[in-house]
Design a protein around this motif. Structure first.
Motif, PDB file in Angstrom:
ATOM      1  N   THR A  43       0.715  -1.109   0.047  1.00 53.04           N
ATOM      2  CA  THR A  43       0.106   0.103  -0.048  1.00 53.04           C
ATOM      3  C   THR A  43       0.954   1.236   0.029  1.00 53.04           C
ATOM      4  OG1 THR A  43      -1.791  -1.357   0.976  1.00 53.04           O
ATOM      5  CG2 THR A  43      -1.711   1.093   1.235  1.00 53.04           C
ATOM      6  N   VAL A  44       1.959   1.303   0.780  1.00 52.27           N
ATOM      7  CA  VAL A  44       2.871   2.337   0.792  1.00 52.27           C
ATOM      8  C   VAL A  44       3.492   2.504  -0.551  1.00 52.27           C
ATOM      9  CG1 VAL A  44       4.962   3.234   1.880  1.00 52.27           C
ATOM     10  CG2 VAL A  44       3.243   2.380   3.443  1.00 52.27           C
ATOM     11  N   LEU A  45       3.829   1.401  -1.113  1.00 57.24           N
ATOM     12  CA  LEU A  45       4.729   1.489  -2.386  1.00 57.24           C
ATOM     13  C   LEU A  45       3.531   2.184  -3.502  1.00 57.24           C
ATOM     14  CD1 LEU A  45       6.844   0.904  -4.248  1.00 57.24           C
ATOM     15  CD2 LEU A  45       5.922  -1.528  -4.543  1.00 57.24           C
ATOM     16  N   LEU A  46       2.408   1.826  -3.368  1.00 56.32           N
ATOM     17  CA  LEU A  46       1.347   2.331  -4.364  1.00 56.32           C
ATOM     18  C   LEU A  46       1.172   3.808  -4.307  1.00 56.32           C
ATOM     19  CD1 LEU A  46      -1.207  -0.710  -4.318  1.00 56.32           C
ATOM     20  CD2 LEU A  46       0.316   0.212  -6.478  1.00 56.32           C
ATOM     21  N   LEU A  47       0.773   4.025  -2.991  1.00 54.15           N
ATOM     22  CA  LEU A  47       0.810   5.603  -2.576  1.00 54.15           C
ATOM     23  C   LEU A  47       2.118   6.147  -2.943  1.00 54.15           C
ATOM     24  CD1 LEU A  47      -0.599   5.469   0.902  1.00 54.15           C
ATOM     25  CD2 LEU A  47      -1.993   5.957  -1.199  1.00 54.15           C
ATOM     26  N   ALA A  48       3.404   5.958  -2.846  1.00 54.65           N
ATOM     27  CA  ALA A  48       4.551   6.595  -3.256  1.00 54.65           C
ATOM     28  C   ALA A  48       4.415   7.013  -4.737  1.00 54.65           C
ATOM     29  CB  ALA A  48       5.788   5.831  -2.692  1.00 54.65           C
ATOM     30  N   ILE A  49       4.151   5.734  -5.483  1.00 50.90           N
ATOM     31  CA  ILE A  49       4.344   5.798  -6.916  1.00 50.90           C
ATOM     32  C   ILE A  49       3.258   6.817  -7.570  1.00 50.90           C
ATOM     33  CG2 ILE A  49       3.986   4.419  -9.132  1.00 50.90           C
ATOM     34  CD1 ILE A  49       5.391   2.132  -7.495  1.00 50.90           C
ATOM     35  N   SER A  50       1.957   6.900  -6.832  1.00 45.47           N
ATOM     36  CA  SER A  50       0.932   7.457  -7.378  1.00 45.47           C
ATOM     37  C   SER A  50       1.251   9.060  -7.190  1.00 45.47           C
ATOM     38  CB  SER A  50      -0.293   7.055  -6.670  1.00 45.47           C
ATOM     39  OG  SER A  50      -0.567   7.309  -5.522  1.00 45.47           O
ATOM     40  N   THR A  51       1.922   9.222  -5.938  1.00 40.31           N
ATOM     41  CA  THR A  51       1.899  10.975  -5.476  1.00 40.31           C
ATOM     42  C   THR A  51       3.203  11.357  -5.777  1.00 40.31           C
ATOM     43  OG1 THR A  51       2.777  10.010  -3.460  1.00 40.31           O
ATOM     44  CG2 THR A  51       0.621  10.326  -3.484  1.00 40.31           C
ATOM     45  N   GLN A  52       4.366  10.714  -6.220  1.00 36.43           N
ATOM     46  CA  GLN A  52       5.549  10.997  -6.658  1.00 36.43           C
ATOM     47  C   GLN A  52       5.895  10.988  -8.099  1.00 36.43           C
ATOM     48  OE1 GLN A  52       7.776  12.744  -4.543  1.00 36.43           O
ATOM     49  NE2 GLN A  52       6.113  12.008  -2.857  1.00 36.43           N
ATOM     50  N   SER A  53       5.793  12.235  -8.983  1.00 32.07           N
ATOM     51  CA  SER A  53       5.817  12.311 -10.213  1.00 32.07           C
ATOM     52  C   SER A  53       7.155  11.614 -10.718  1.00 32.07           C
ATOM     53  CB  SER A  53       6.010  13.765 -10.841  1.00 32.07           C
ATOM     54  OG  SER A  53       6.743  14.431 -10.171  1.00 32.07           O
ATOM     55  N   SER A  54       8.143  11.725  -9.940  1.00 27.06           N
ATOM     56  CA  SER A  54       9.681  11.079  -9.997  1.00 27.06           C
ATOM     57  C   SER A  54       9.652   9.469 -10.163  1.00 27.06           C
ATOM     58  CB  SER A  54      10.711  11.582  -9.248  1.00 27.06           C
ATOM     59  OG  SER A  54      10.414  11.362  -8.010  1.00 27.06           O
ATOM     60  N   LEU A  55       8.375   8.889  -9.803  1.00 27.44           N
ATOM     61  CA  LEU A  55       8.434   7.359  -9.655  1.00 27.44           C
ATOM     62  C   LEU A  55       7.618   7.222 -10.792  1.00 27.44           C
ATOM     63  CD1 LEU A  55       8.243   6.726  -5.926  1.00 27.44           C
ATOM     64  CD2 LEU A  55      10.378   6.607  -7.024  1.00 27.44           C
ATOM     65  N   GLN A  56       6.788   7.684 -11.410  1.00 26.59           N
ATOM     66  CA  GLN A  56       5.998   7.491 -12.426  1.00 26.59           C
ATOM     67  C   GLN A  56       6.661   7.034 -13.604  1.00 26.59           C
ATOM     68  OE1 GLN A  56       2.923  10.396 -12.465  1.00 26.59           O
ATOM     69  NE2 GLN A  56       2.296   9.769 -10.410  1.00 26.59           N
ATOM     70  N   GLN A  57       7.777   6.193 -13.554  1.00 30.26           N
ATOM     71  CA  GLN A  57       8.390   5.712 -14.781  1.00 30.26           C
ATOM     72  C   GLN A  57       8.113   4.198 -15.183  1.00 30.26           C
ATOM     73  OE1 GLN A  57      10.413   7.932 -16.218  1.00 30.26           O
ATOM     74  NE2 GLN A  57       9.801   9.497 -14.730  1.00 30.26           N
ATOM     75  N   PRO A  58       8.386   3.794 -16.352  1.00 24.29           N
ATOM     76  CA  PRO A  58       7.966   2.358 -16.519  1.00 24.29           C
ATOM     77  C   PRO A  58       8.365   1.424 -15.552  1.00 24.29           C
ATOM     78  CG  PRO A  58       8.896   3.494 -18.583  1.00 24.29           C
ATOM     79  CD  PRO A  58       9.268   4.520 -17.456  1.00 24.29           C
ATOM     80  N   MET A  59       9.623   1.270 -14.957  1.00 21.72           N
ATOM     81  CA  MET A  59      10.078   0.579 -13.858  1.00 21.72           C
ATOM     82  C   MET A  59       9.195   0.550 -12.889  1.00 21.72           C
ATOM     83  SD  MET A  59      13.669  -0.215 -12.317  1.00 21.72           S
ATOM     84  CE  MET A  59      13.583   1.187 -11.246  1.00 21.72           C
ATOM     85  N   HIS A  60       8.617   1.684 -12.178  1.00 21.72           N
ATOM     86  CA  HIS A  60       8.094   2.038 -11.124  1.00 21.72           C
ATOM     87  C   HIS A  60       6.402   1.646 -11.447  1.00 21.72           C
ATOM     88  CE1 HIS A  60      11.376   4.632 -10.447  1.00 21.72           C
ATOM     89  NE2 HIS A  60      11.647   3.728  -9.370  1.00 21.72           N
ATOM     90  N   LEU A  61       5.977   1.916 -12.673  1.00 20.65           N
ATOM     91  CA  LEU A  61       4.658   1.550 -12.949  1.00 20.65           C
ATOM     92  C   LEU A  61       4.510   0.009 -13.083  1.00 20.65           C
ATOM     93  CD1 LEU A  61       3.939   3.923 -15.826  1.00 20.65           C
ATOM     94  CD2 LEU A  61       3.160   4.166 -13.635  1.00 20.65           C
ATOM     95  N   LEU A  62       5.627  -1.015 -13.488  1.00 22.02           N
ATOM     96  CA  LEU A  62       5.531  -2.333 -13.331  1.00 22.02           C
ATOM     97  C   LEU A  62       5.448  -2.777 -11.913  1.00 22.02           C
ATOM     98  CD1 LEU A  62       7.863  -3.214 -16.341  1.00 22.02           C
ATOM     99  CD2 LEU A  62       5.402  -3.285 -16.208  1.00 22.02           C
ATOM    100  N   LEU A  63       6.261  -1.901 -11.185  1.00 22.38           N
ATOM    101  CA  LEU A  63       6.434  -2.518  -9.440  1.00 22.38           C
ATOM    102  C   LEU A  63       4.924  -2.302  -9.052  1.00 22.38           C
ATOM    103  CD1 LEU A  63       9.467  -0.933  -8.311  1.00 22.38           C
ATOM    104  CD2 LEU A  63       8.933  -3.419  -8.442  1.00 22.38           C
ATOM    105  N   ALA A  64       4.280  -0.881  -9.513  1.00 21.77           N
ATOM    106  CA  ALA A  64       2.728  -0.722  -8.967  1.00 21.77           C
ATOM    107  C   ALA A  64       1.836  -1.885  -9.355  1.00 21.77           C
ATOM    108  CB  ALA A  64       2.342   0.464  -9.675  1.00 21.77           C
ATOM    109  N   MET A  65       2.050  -2.512 -10.752  1.00 24.80           N
ATOM    110  CA  MET A  65       1.312  -3.538 -11.282  1.00 24.80           C
ATOM    111  C   MET A  65       1.453  -4.896 -10.181  1.00 24.80           C
ATOM    112  SD  MET A  65       1.431  -3.458 -15.084  1.00 24.80           S
ATOM    113  CE  MET A  65       1.120  -5.161 -15.406  1.00 24.80           C
ATOM    114  N   LEU A  66       2.754  -5.109  -9.989  1.00 26.67           N
ATOM    115  CA  LEU A  66       3.300  -6.236  -9.100  1.00 26.67           C
ATOM    116  C   LEU A  66       2.643  -6.063  -7.536  1.00 26.67           C
ATOM    117  CD1 LEU A  66       5.035  -8.794  -9.453  1.00 26.67           C
ATOM    118  CD2 LEU A  66       6.763  -7.459  -8.120  1.00 26.67           C
ATOM    119  N   ALA A  67       2.533  -4.838  -7.119  1.00 25.62           N
ATOM    120  CA  ALA A  67       1.700  -4.717  -5.725  1.00 25.62           C
ATOM    121  C   ALA A  67       0.544  -5.110  -5.820  1.00 25.62           C
ATOM    122  CB  ALA A  67       2.280  -3.155  -5.268  1.00 25.62           C
TER     123      ALA A  67
END
Length: 287
Positions: A43-67
């Motif tokens: 949940t923390v990972l998803l919140l971090a990726i959704s709120t931090q624009s620097s994390l909205q990269q392909p690798m991090h979006l795939l991490l969000a899918m995994l989460a």
């Protein structure tokens, strides 16, 4: 006569881990802790990726899918498992059992697809670093996400009807902690060859194919990394893949053991089989 002697039972009865019923309370402790870690961290990972624009990269979006896949996989099974361990809540309705089966296998296929996409991401990052941004655009990641969800749904939709068509003749006891396709099918008092062959074919053509493609991807990554002139560069290239490889092993090993034991492992102790099947719904999400 068929209508009078064959019916869908009102409830199934989950017996827990065969041979370890006296230890259910102790077994529940690590499972509960891993589940809480999975809930909190993902949940923390998803919140971090959704709120931090620097994390909205392909690798991090795939991490969000995994989460998301991890949360669905563990939440569809662990709460009922803990209720069984703590309160002896063993009964589950037929429709609830079918629903749990659907989401358990759906999330497994979704996670397998995500791990394959992450392997492709690592291949592009190591083997085609200058073209990484051009190849792995956010729009491509969105298409991968949608196709993964559609793939999982199309694979798991037919088993719902394959199970509902079967007569169960009052057979209710299921030696498991949650409902899965072959566990339900084995309670039927009819020919289940269609279920067996469909389960085998889909496993080989979905997760089995994913494993083959992931292996090919990492073989190419290894060849590219070993071809680098600097030892430091080789270690850096391989280091980017280490955590992903650990996740792959933690996810696939118990899952494939459970799948093979269901079909071919007549000598595998039932308690060990169920325990490993339980681990694969909570250990990878927790890690």
């Amino acid at each position: 006569e068929l209508n009078e002697s064959s019916f869908d039972p009102i409830t199934f009865v989950l017996t827990g881990i065969p041979g370890l019923e006296e230890s259910h309370i102790w077994i529940s402790v690590p499972f509960c802790l891993l589940y809480l870690v999975a809930l909190l961290a993902n949940t923390v990972l998803l919140l971090a990726i959704s709120t931090q624009s620097s994390l909205q990269q392909p690798m991090h979006l795939l991490l969000a899918m995994l989460a998301l896949a991890d949360l669905l996989l563990s939440t569809s099974t662990v709460p009922k498992m803990l209720a069984l361990f703590w309160f002896s809540s063993r009964e589950i309705s037929f429709d609830a059992c079918i629903t749990q089966m659907f989401f358990t296998h759906f999330s497994f296929i979704l996670e397998s697809s995500t791990l394959l996409a992450m392997a492709f991401d690592r291949y592009v990052a190591v083997c085609e670093p200058l073209r990484y941004a051009a190849i792995l655009s956010p729009s491509l990641v969105l298409k991968v996400a949608l196709s993964s969800v559609l793939r999982a749904f199309l694979i798991m939709f037919p088993p719902v009807f394959l199970l509902k068509r079967l007569p169960y003749c009052g057979h209710k006891l299921m030696p498991h902690t949650y409902c899965e396709h072959m566990g339900i099918a084995r309670l039927a008092c009819a020919d289940i060859r269609a279920n067996v062959w469909y389960g085998l074919a889909t496993a080989l053509l979905s997760s089995g194919l994913d494993v083959v493609l992931i292996s090919v991807s990492y073989a190419l990554i290894l060849r590219a990394a070993l071809g680098l002139p600097s030892p430091r560069a080789r270690l850096k290239a391989l280091g980017t893949c280490g955590s992903h490889l650990c996740a792959i092993l933690a996810f696939y090993l118990p899952a494939f053991f459970s799948f093979l034991a269901h079909r071919f492992g007549r000598r595998v102790p039932a308690g060990l089989h169920v325990l490993l099947a339980d681990l694969y719904v909570v250990l990878p999400p927790g890690l």
